[in-house]
Design a protein around this motif. Sequence first.
Motif, PDB file in Angstrom:
ATOM      1  N   GLY A 104      46.224  17.073 -15.141  1.00 20.34           N
ATOM      2  CA  GLY A 104      45.692  16.900 -13.790  1.00 20.34           C
ATOM      3  C   GLY A 104      44.594  15.860 -13.731  1.00 20.34           C
ATOM      4  N   GLY A 105      43.694  15.882 -14.710  1.00 19.62           N
ATOM      5  CA  GLY A 105      42.615  14.910 -14.732  1.00 19.62           C
ATOM      6  C   GLY A 105      43.120  13.489 -14.913  1.00 19.62           C
TER       7      GLY A 105
ATOM      8  N   GLU B  31      37.879  15.665  -1.559  1.00 19.79           N
ATOM      9  CA  GLU B  31      37.880  16.721  -2.573  1.00 19.79           C
ATOM     10  C   GLU B  31      38.784  16.362  -3.746  1.00 19.79           C
ATOM     11  OE1 GLU B  31      37.351  20.790  -1.422  1.00 19.79           O
ATOM     12  OE2 GLU B  31      37.868  20.271   0.624  1.00 19.79           O
ATOM     13  N   PRO B  32      38.560  15.223  -4.391  1.00 22.78           N
ATOM     14  CA  PRO B  32      39.501  14.740  -5.402  1.00 22.78           C
ATOM     15  C   PRO B  32      39.572  15.590  -6.659  1.00 22.78           C
ATOM     16  CG  PRO B  32      37.503  13.421  -5.418  1.00 22.78           C
ATOM     17  CD  PRO B  32      37.414  14.313  -4.215  1.00 22.78           C
ATOM     18  N   PHE B  33      38.546  16.412  -6.916  1.00 22.85           N
ATOM     19  CA  PHE B  33      38.536  17.193  -8.153  1.00 22.85           C
ATOM     20  C   PHE B  33      38.692  18.688  -7.903  1.00 22.85           C
ATOM     21  CE2 PHE B  33      35.348  13.654  -9.228  1.00 22.85           C
ATOM     22  CZ  PHE B  33      36.369  12.760  -9.522  1.00 22.85           C
ATOM     23  N   ALA B  34      39.002  19.082  -6.682  1.00 24.08           N
ATOM     24  CA  ALA B  34      39.024  20.504  -6.322  1.00 24.08           C
ATOM     25  C   ALA B  34      40.080  21.292  -7.084  1.00 24.08           C
ATOM     26  CB  ALA B  34      39.249  20.659  -4.819  1.00 24.08           C
ATOM     27  N   SER B  35      41.194  20.654  -7.443  1.00 21.55           N
ATOM     28  CA  SER B  35      42.285  21.390  -8.098  1.00 21.55           C
ATOM     29  C   SER B  35      42.156  21.412  -9.615  1.00 21.55           C
ATOM     30  CB  SER B  35      43.627  20.763  -7.711  1.00 21.55           C
ATOM     31  OG  SER B  35      43.711  19.427  -8.149  1.00 21.55           O
ATOM     32  N   LEU B  36      41.098  20.827 -10.152  1.00 19.59           N
ATOM     33  CA  LEU B  36      40.924  20.753 -11.606  1.00 19.59           C
ATOM     34  C   LEU B  36      40.100  21.932 -12.113  1.00 19.59           C
ATOM     35  CD1 LEU B  36      40.021  16.954 -11.897  1.00 19.59           C
ATOM     36  CD2 LEU B  36      42.289  18.018 -12.013  1.00 19.59           C
TER      37      LEU B  36
END
Length: 266
Positions: A138-139, A161-166
């Motif tokens: 994901g990253g 929110e580009p990092f919300a799912s990490l």
Amino acid sequence: MSQVSVSNVSKVHVSMKGEPLLALHDVNLEVEKNEFFSIVGPSGCGKTTLLNLLAGFEQPSRGELRVGGELISKPGWERAVVFQEFALFPWYTVAQNVRYGLQRKRLSQSEQSRLVEHYIALVGLQGFESRYPRELSGGMRQRVSIARALAVNPSILLMDEPFASLDIQTREYMQDELLKIWQREPKTVIFVTHSIDEAIKLSDRIAIMAPRPGRVEEIKVVDFERPRDPTNPAMVRLAAEVKVWLRQQNFGTEPAQHTADPQIIS
């Protein structure tokens, strides 16, 4: 003159029942060139709606949004967007995804290749040029998204929110990487997040939005040297202050009326 200005912006959405709902009301803010500016607020306060207006994906019901004094009326190369859900073409390799916008800009093949190589190196993905998104973590996929956005040479990077799912470790690593990239190649960054800790770590200033309808309640200056120590007592106090306010907004009394002002609709 500020690079980005939002003046008296309101936005009306139409509900499934056909009722007008006021998503944003009289939003005003200005963002300086090469500033890292974050927008935080409770769910449903219109953060993403505001970013879509800045991207030119939507138009305001009232008010104006400008970049460099020019009215935003449609999407443009000077404003690149990084979404929460990577938004990569699964049938393209890393290099092909980064090249996509450059092809749309009709740059020469040699210039495309130079920029693809440069931005893949900038986000630390050398050796992965021929991999497909499904083969990446994901990253790493989000790094491809950032490289693709930067490759078209925008003056403004809009990040939803580009990092919300990490996971938390990858998220913190990506925050550090984003700061390094921003410091190497300065851009104006407008960054939407639910996380006040993330906003304090990254930002020069933070717009705090109130909910229902969304409006800018306050803009906080984050005057700490980078890299920032999350255990710094002043940073801890700032985060606690904003979190308490947001908690009160989330669990406080609901406003009696959310329908749109007829003057905004007309």
